[in-house]
Design a protein around this motif. Structure first.
Motif, PDB file in Angstrom:
ATOM      1  N   ILE A  77       5.555  -3.232 -13.319  1.00 17.71           N
ATOM      2  CA  ILE A  77       5.830  -3.431 -11.891  1.00 17.71           C
ATOM      3  C   ILE A  77       4.998  -2.456 -11.079  1.00 17.71           C
ATOM      4  O   ILE A  77       5.009  -1.246 -11.323  1.00 17.71           O
ATOM      5  CB  ILE A  77       7.331  -3.227 -11.579  1.00 17.71           C
ATOM      6  N   ILE A  78       4.256  -2.987 -10.117  1.00 15.05           N
ATOM      7  CA  ILE A  78       3.467  -2.186  -9.174  1.00 15.05           C
ATOM      8  C   ILE A  78       4.255  -2.112  -7.869  1.00 15.05           C
ATOM      9  O   ILE A  78       4.842  -3.120  -7.437  1.00 15.05           O
ATOM     10  CB  ILE A  78       2.100  -2.846  -8.888  1.00 15.05           C
ATOM     11  N   MET A  79       4.267  -0.953  -7.223  1.00 15.89           N
ATOM     12  CA  MET A  79       5.050  -0.823  -5.988  1.00 15.89           C
ATOM     13  C   MET A  79       4.316  -0.010  -4.937  1.00 15.89           C
ATOM     14  O   MET A  79       3.613   0.960  -5.249  1.00 15.89           O
ATOM     15  CB  MET A  79       6.398  -0.163  -6.289  1.00 15.89           C
ATOM     16  N   TYR A  80       4.478  -0.447  -3.699  1.00 21.13           N
ATOM     17  CA  TYR A  80       4.029   0.331  -2.539  1.00 21.13           C
ATOM     18  C   TYR A  80       5.187   0.407  -1.554  1.00 21.13           C
ATOM     19  O   TYR A  80       5.844  -0.603  -1.260  1.00 21.13           O
ATOM     20  CB  TYR A  80       2.834  -0.324  -1.845  1.00 21.13           C
ATOM     21  N   ALA A  81       5.460   1.605  -1.031  1.00 25.27           N
ATOM     22  CA  ALA A  81       6.481   1.787   0.001  1.00 25.27           C
ATOM     23  C   ALA A  81       5.873   2.599   1.134  1.00 25.27           C
ATOM     24  O   ALA A  81       5.369   3.698   0.916  1.00 25.27           O
ATOM     25  CB  ALA A  81       7.709   2.508  -0.567  1.00 25.27           C
ATOM     26  N   GLY A  82       5.898   2.034   2.340  1.00 22.37           N
ATOM     27  CA  GLY A  82       5.330   2.747   3.478  1.00 22.37           C
ATOM     28  C   GLY A  82       4.942   1.793   4.586  1.00 22.37           C
ATOM     29  O   GLY A  82       5.316   0.618   4.588  1.00 22.37           O
ATOM     30  N   GLY A  83       4.175   2.298   5.532  1.00 24.04           N
ATOM     31  CA  GLY A  83       3.754   1.495   6.667  1.00 24.04           C
ATOM     32  C   GLY A  83       2.794   0.384   6.263  1.00 24.04           C
ATOM     33  O   GLY A  83       2.040   0.519   5.298  1.00 24.04           O
ATOM     34  N   LEU A  84       2.847  -0.708   7.013  1.00 28.56           N
ATOM     35  CA  LEU A  84       1.986  -1.850   6.730  1.00 28.56           C
ATOM     36  C   LEU A  84       0.936  -2.029   7.823  1.00 28.56           C
ATOM     37  O   LEU A  84       0.604  -3.142   8.211  1.00 28.56           O
ATOM     38  CB  LEU A  84       2.830  -3.122   6.569  1.00 28.56           C
ATOM     39  N   ALA A  85       0.417  -0.904   8.311  1.00 32.77           N
ATOM     40  CA  ALA A  85      -0.686  -0.947   9.275  1.00 32.77           C
ATOM     41  C   ALA A  85      -1.960  -1.344   8.544  1.00 32.77           C
ATOM     42  O   ALA A  85      -2.063  -1.221   7.313  1.00 32.77           O
ATOM     43  CB  ALA A  85      -0.858   0.415   9.938  1.00 32.77           C
ATOM     44  N   ALA A  86      -2.944  -1.802   9.306  1.00 31.27           N
ATOM     45  CA  ALA A  86      -4.181  -2.329   8.715  1.00 31.27           C
ATOM     46  C   ALA A  86      -4.888  -1.308   7.819  1.00 31.27           C
ATOM     47  O   ALA A  86      -5.498  -1.672   6.806  1.00 31.27           O
ATOM     48  CB  ALA A  86      -5.114  -2.792   9.828  1.00 31.27           C
ATOM     49  N   ASP A  87      -4.813   0.006   8.192  1.00 25.54           N
ATOM     50  CA  ASP A  87      -5.553   1.002   7.418  1.00 25.54           C
ATOM     51  C   ASP A  87      -4.957   1.277   6.039  1.00 25.54           C
ATOM     52  O   ASP A  87      -5.552   1.975   5.222  1.00 25.54           O
ATOM     53  CB  ASP A  87      -5.718   2.311   8.196  1.00 25.54           C
ATOM     54  N   ASN A  88      -3.776   0.712   5.748  1.00 28.06           N
ATOM     55  CA  ASN A  88      -3.202   0.857   4.408  1.00 28.06           C
ATOM     56  C   ASN A  88      -3.695  -0.228   3.445  1.00 28.06           C
ATOM     57  O   ASN A  88      -3.432  -0.146   2.241  1.00 28.06           O
ATOM     58  CB  ASN A  88      -1.678   0.865   4.474  1.00 28.06           C
ATOM     59  N   LYS A  89      -4.365  -1.260   3.982  1.00 25.06           N
ATOM     60  CA  LYS A  89      -5.058  -2.266   3.163  1.00 25.06           C
ATOM     61  C   LYS A  89      -4.164  -2.921   2.103  1.00 25.06           C
ATOM     62  O   LYS A  89      -4.626  -3.241   0.996  1.00 25.06           O
ATOM     63  CB  LYS A  89      -6.269  -1.629   2.461  1.00 25.06           C
ATOM     64  N   ILE A  90      -2.903  -3.141   2.423  1.00 29.08           N
ATOM     65  CA  ILE A  90      -1.997  -3.733   1.434  1.00 29.08           C
ATOM     66  C   ILE A  90      -2.359  -5.191   1.113  1.00 29.08           C
ATOM     67  O   ILE A  90      -2.271  -5.597  -0.059  1.00 29.08           O
ATOM     68  CB  ILE A  90      -0.528  -3.601   1.886  1.00 29.08           C
ATOM     69  N   PRO A  91      -2.801  -6.009   2.073  1.00 25.82           N
ATOM     70  CA  PRO A  91      -3.253  -7.356   1.699  1.00 25.82           C
ATOM     71  C   PRO A  91      -4.369  -7.335   0.655  1.00 25.82           C
ATOM     72  O   PRO A  91      -4.381  -8.150  -0.279  1.00 25.82           O
ATOM     73  CB  PRO A  91      -3.731  -7.941   3.032  1.00 25.82           C
ATOM     74  N   PHE A  92      -5.305  -6.387   0.782  1.00 33.97           N
ATOM     75  CA  PHE A  92      -6.381  -6.266  -0.202  1.00 33.97           C
ATOM     76  C   PHE A  92      -5.822  -5.865  -1.565  1.00 33.97           C
ATOM     77  O   PHE A  92      -6.236  -6.386  -2.613  1.00 33.97           O
ATOM     78  CB  PHE A  92      -7.425  -5.266   0.268  1.00 33.97           C
ATOM     79  N   LEU A  93      -4.862  -4.936  -1.567  1.00 36.95           N
ATOM     80  CA  LEU A  93      -4.216  -4.541  -2.816  1.00 36.95           C
ATOM     81  C   LEU A  93      -3.582  -5.758  -3.494  1.00 36.95           C
ATOM     82  O   LEU A  93      -3.709  -5.953  -4.708  1.00 36.95           O
ATOM     83  CB  LEU A  93      -3.146  -3.474  -2.550  1.00 36.95           C
ATOM     84  N   LEU A  94      -2.905  -6.586  -2.705  1.00 35.55           N
ATOM     85  CA  LEU A  94      -2.250  -7.770  -3.262  1.00 35.55           C
ATOM     86  C   LEU A  94      -3.265  -8.775  -3.796  1.00 35.55           C
ATOM     87  O   LEU A  94      -3.022  -9.427  -4.823  1.00 35.55           O
ATOM     88  CB  LEU A  94      -1.355  -8.419  -2.206  1.00 35.55           C
ATOM     89  N   GLU A  95      -4.404  -8.899  -3.126  1.00 32.79           N
ATOM     90  CA  GLU A  95      -5.455  -9.786  -3.618  1.00 32.79           C
ATOM     91  C   GLU A  95      -5.949  -9.305  -4.987  1.00 32.79           C
ATOM     92  O   GLU A  95      -6.232 -10.115  -5.879  1.00 32.79           O
ATOM     93  CB  GLU A  95      -6.621  -9.843  -2.629  1.00 32.79           C
ATOM     94  N   VAL A 153       4.964  -7.301  -8.104  1.00 35.09           N
ATOM     95  CA  VAL A 153       4.450  -6.329  -7.138  1.00 35.09           C
ATOM     96  C   VAL A 153       5.504  -6.209  -6.036  1.00 35.09           C
ATOM     97  O   VAL A 153       5.850  -7.211  -5.393  1.00 35.09           O
ATOM     98  CB  VAL A 153       3.111  -6.773  -6.513  1.00 35.09           C
ATOM     99  N   TRP A 154       6.026  -5.013  -5.826  1.00 34.76           N
ATOM    100  CA  TRP A 154       7.065  -4.781  -4.822  1.00 34.76           C
ATOM    101  C   TRP A 154       6.454  -4.087  -3.600  1.00 34.76           C
ATOM    102  O   TRP A 154       5.792  -3.047  -3.732  1.00 34.76           O
ATOM    103  CB  TRP A 154       8.168  -3.889  -5.372  1.00 34.76           C
ATOM    104  N   ILE A 155       6.694  -4.656  -2.432  1.00 32.72           N
ATOM    105  CA  ILE A 155       6.206  -4.066  -1.186  1.00 32.72           C
ATOM    106  C   ILE A 155       7.399  -3.804  -0.267  1.00 32.72           C
ATOM    107  O   ILE A 155       8.160  -4.724   0.055  1.00 32.72           O
ATOM    108  CB  ILE A 155       5.201  -4.998  -0.468  1.00 32.72           C
ATOM    109  N   CYS A 156       7.541  -2.548   0.164  1.00 30.32           N
ATOM    110  CA  CYS A 156       8.600  -2.164   1.101  1.00 30.32           C
ATOM    111  C   CYS A 156       7.961  -1.546   2.342  1.00 30.32           C
ATOM    112  O   CYS A 156       7.074  -0.703   2.219  1.00 30.32           O
ATOM    113  CB  CYS A 156       9.551  -1.141   0.473  1.00 30.32           C
ATOM    114  N   GLY A 157       8.413  -1.970   3.524  1.00 32.37           N
ATOM    115  CA  GLY A 157       7.889  -1.385   4.752  1.00 32.37           C
ATOM    116  C   GLY A 157       7.671  -2.433   5.823  1.00 32.37           C
ATOM    117  O   GLY A 157       7.824  -3.640   5.576  1.00 32.37           O
ATOM    118  N   VAL A 158       7.330  -1.964   6.990  1.00 30.73           N
ATOM    119  CA  VAL A 158       7.069  -2.862   8.117  1.00 30.73           C
ATOM    120  C   VAL A 158       5.773  -2.442   8.803  1.00 30.73           C
ATOM    121  O   VAL A 158       5.322  -1.311   8.662  1.00 30.73           O
ATOM    122  CB  VAL A 158       8.231  -2.842   9.137  1.00 30.73           C
TER     123      VAL A 158
END
Length: 384
Positions: A210-228, A239-244
């Motif tokens: 299980i991969i996880m990220y917890a934190g802000g989902l602003a553009a500079d965190n590049k979470i969509p790229f991580l998910l890709e 893959v667990w994502i927590c945050g707004v």
């Protein structure tokens, strides 16, 4: 000598209500840091230090007058959001509180303030010379580099906060790069990335991938790229994502395309900690290219390590190089390198995985609340 800490801490129940009512987007990282700092300062100074905090309210929420962290009493001053009258009233209450303390302390007063609080700092500046007040800031962010809007009010706010930030006698920076801001070069400074959580979970074997990220989902965190990247790694279970943040809709769309991606939105801290303990790899994916990352240390690194899970992080200038002996660096700019780093660490043998996590926990054990707060007290005492 007497001391005063000025911050934003409030008890957990009130903190959660403030978030629920959307009165203020109070920082969980800041709340945890202040909790541990107050414990440490009280352990160092006992009855020679007072604690006071500004607590935002909507006028309807009942804010307690005080709360306790162990034996440390924290006095709360509520300020109604967007109410000038409430801010002025709180300022006057603080002024009287400050004068009462100053009159009792014949050797002067030493003040530690979390970030910049112009409502209260105005009175520290006003009475600085008369009562021999020296004050330092826990400078988690450089105000002139924070994200402000383009409105006239936002521009004025930025100038006000920047001016007040320049009035301190000393600065406790969360990143060594902050010292390169020209205006601070003539002032005393020290670097303290944060305070490690006291509770550290024992690393365990046999975890699911299980991969996880917890934190802000602003553009500079590049979470969509991580998910890709994660979508192309069949070894991953979930893959667990927590945050707004601004990337929420994109993340929801990606989750709809791959059932392994689970987006949980805003999750309370207790649940986040439990999830971090279950995940195999925790990721800090903030972009090194962002100017702000030079001047801040991502406190989630300490929380991640304390969970007992393996940590992957981009190489931010705000993270001291010594940390990368215990966390895995990942190159956010290259999809193949991201995938390779994740796959390699998912395939670690259990004994390698546990050895890596245990070494990281031993490292952050030297950054506990007592030792870190002692560094701050010693620093404050060095300012004459």
């Amino acid at each position: 000598m007497h001391y005063l800490f000025v911050g934003y801490y409030v008890d957990e129940m009130t903190f959660e209500l403030i978030l629920k009512e959307k009165i203020n987007n109070m920082s969980v990282a800041r709340q945890k840091f202040e909790y541990n700092l107050i414990r440490g300062l009280h352990a160092q100074l006992g009855e020679n230090i007072d604690f006071i905090s500004y607590v935002p309210t909507n006028g309807r929420l009942q804010i307690p007058t005080q709360s306790y962290i162990e034996n440390a009493k924290v006095k709360h001053l509520p300020i109604e959001k967007s109410s000038a009258r409430s801010a002025i009233l709180a300022g006057k209450i603080f002024e009287q509180y400050l004068l009462d303390i100053c009159k009792k302390s014949q050797d002067g007063l030493r003040v530690i303030m979390y970030a910049v609080n112009p409502i209260f700092e105005h009175y520290l500046v006003k009475y600085k010379k008369k009562y021999n007040i020296k004050f330092v800031t826990i400078c988690s962010e450089v105000p002139e580099l924070r994200r402000y809007g383009n409105s006239f009010f936002s521009k004025i706010k930025k100038r006000v906060f920047t001016w007040f930030n320049e009035q301190f006698d000393g600065y406790v920076f969360f990143s060594a790069e902050m010292k390169n801001v020209v205006r601070y070069k003539s002032k005393r400074t020290m670097v303290l990335e944060g305070i490690a959580p006291e509770i550290r979970k024992k690393p365990t074997s046999g975890k699911k991938n299980i991969i996880m990220y917890a934190g802000g989902l602003a553009a500079d965190n590049k979470i969509p790229f991580l998910l890709e990247c994660c979508k192309e790694i069949p070894e991953i279970c979930e893959v667990w994502i927590c945050g707004v943040g601004s990337d929420e809709d994109t993340i929801r769309a990606l989750a709809s395309q791959d059932s392994r991606i689970k987006y949980f939105g805003r999750v309370n801290n207790k649940e986040v900690l439990e999830m971090e303990e279950k995940a195999k790899i925790l990721i800090n994916f903030r972009s090194p290219a962002e100017e702000l990352t030079k001047y801040s240390f991502p406190s989630k690194i300490l929380e991640y390590i304390a969970s007992g899970s393996l940590v992957l992080s981009t190489k931010l200038l705000g993270i001291p190089e010594e940390y990368f002996e215990y966390i895995v660096p990942v190159d956010q700019a290259d999809k193949e390198k991201v995938k390779k780093a994740i796959i390699h660490n998912l395939q670690l043998k259990d004994e390698q995985y546990i050895e890596y996590c245990e070494a990281a926990q031993e490292f952050i054990g030297k950054k506990n609340y007592y030792l870190q707060s002692k560094k701050i007290v010693d620093f404050v005492n060095s300012i004459m």
